[in-house]
Design an enzyme around this catalytic site. Structure first.
Site, short mmCIF file in Angstrom:
data_model
loop_
_atom_site.label_atom_id
_atom_site.label_comp_id
_atom_site.label_asym_id
_atom_site.label_seq_id
_atom_site.Cartn_x
_atom_site.Cartn_y
_atom_site.Cartn_z
CG PHE A 1 -0.37 3.59 -2.11
CD1 PHE A 1 0.36 4.59 -2.74
CD2 PHE A 1 -1.68 3.37 -2.54
CE1 PHE A 1 -0.19 5.35 -3.76
CE2 PHE A 1 -2.25 4.13 -3.56
CZ PHE A 1 -1.49 5.12 -4.17
CG ASP A 2 5.50 0.71 2.65
OD1 ASP A 2 4.93 0.16 3.61
OD2 ASP A 2 6.63 1.22 2.74
N GLY A 3 2.98 1.94 3.64
CA GLY A 3 2.56 3.05 4.51
C GLY A 3 3.66 4.05 4.80
#
Length: 334
Positions: free
Chosen positions: A171-173
């Protein structure tokens, strides 16, 4: 039925469109160029020819591998992944999909053939935890209704080999797990102001983003393996892959995750460096990012990446992935 199906309210429901589970490029072309009748005719004529796997196929296979392990440890539990196939097709074109599922030995019993109608109502009825589609409009519609969703594209030509026994999700943040609050500061005021803002607010938790709930679902299943002393042999592994810098803006991200009672197995703070090379090492089944720039950069190096069209980045022109380099802080908030 060889296996009982969990009730939707107990399961982690993953809705995938037929166009991301299988490669239906040719059929889509017929539909777009010649219309629905020719499309249906073609599907029926080729009923016995299975579709080739699409970008979501290895991800779905990995979900099934996790389910196999969960059933061994918790034979009575309904806390399992439940895959629902969503398709725009009319029901009488569905036989080819059923034949394909049997051909590839997938365990998918729930089908939703909407005959061209919006799938959103059905997604809600199934308590959907994640929706993957090739149609960005449907993905946006789902996100607006509070359903975690992402757009998938054709798989990379040289797709990185992924594990068949361990599900890996990256996941990106910002604007994926977290809200786009910090990204807004960066877009409006630049990098220095962003770092200043993060330092000042490092003890203020970030609001949740569209995929926080899906990470939560994965975490719940991981804990079931930990409870049986299988932390080191857990078939689910999660990653935070962010262009934030650890020292200047990583604290807030990690404190926010901890406050939610969530953890990722690994957190990579890249300080603006490209994500593609790191993802190539991680080999996730899927990587979620809100910027097409990073999705394309990951895809060029063989990672199946999905676009989450959420937040401030969608209102700005996207950069070209070919220029992805360490000097580009276009996504330093990520």
């Amino acid at each position: 039925f060889t296996k009982s199906l969990p009730k939707p309210q107990n399961a982690i429901t993953i809705a995938v469109s037929s166009r991301v589970l299988f490669n239906m490029d040719k059929e889509q072309q017929i539909y777009e160029q010649k219309g629905m009748e020719d499309y249906l005719k073609y599907q029926i004529e080729h009923e016995m020819e299975p579709f080739a796997p699409g970008p979501a196929f290895p991800f779905v296979k990995a979900l099934e591998a996790v389910n196999t392990r969960l059933r061994e440890l918790y034979p009575e539990s309904e806390e399992l992944f439940d895959v629902v196939l969503m398709t725009n097709s009319h029901a009488h074109a569905g036989l080819r999909l059923i034949n394909t599922i049997n051909h590839h030995q997938l365990f998918i019993e729930r089908f939703c053939m909407t005959g061209g109608n919006s799938p959103i109502g059905y997604l809600k009825a199934y308590h959907t935890n994640l929706y993957l589609s090739a149609d960005p409009m449907k993905v946006r519609e789902a996100l607006e209704e509070g359903i975690a969703a992402a757009t998938m594209f054709n798989p990379p030509e040289k797709r990185t080999e992924v594990s068949e026994t361990q599900l890996r999700v990256a996941f990106d943040g910002d604007a994926v797990l977290f809200s786009d609050e910090s990204e807004r500061i960066f877009k409006a005021h630049g990098l220095d102001k962003f770092f200043e803002h993060e330092k000042t607010h490092e003890n203020t938790l970030l609001d949740h983003g569209p995929l926080k709930g899906f990470l939560e679902s994965l975490g719940k299943l991981q804990k079931k393996f930990y409870a049986k002393d299988q932390r080191l042999d857990c078939p689910i592994r999660t990653y935070l892959v962010t262009a934030r810098s650890a020292a200047s803006s990583g604290t807030r991200a990690l404190k926010t995750l901890r406050s939610w009672g969530l953890e990722t197995d690994e957190a990579l703070f890249l300080a603006g460096a490209p994500k593609g090379p790191m993802l190539e090492k991680i080999r996730p089944h899927i990587f979620f990012d809100d910027q097409l720039f990073h999705v394309e950069g990951a895809s060029q190096l063989g990672t199946v990446a999905a676009h989450v069209p959420y937040g401030v980045a969608q209102k700005l022109p996207q950069q070209k992935p070919a220029k992805e380099n360490t000097k580009d802080f276009s996504a330093a908030t990520k």
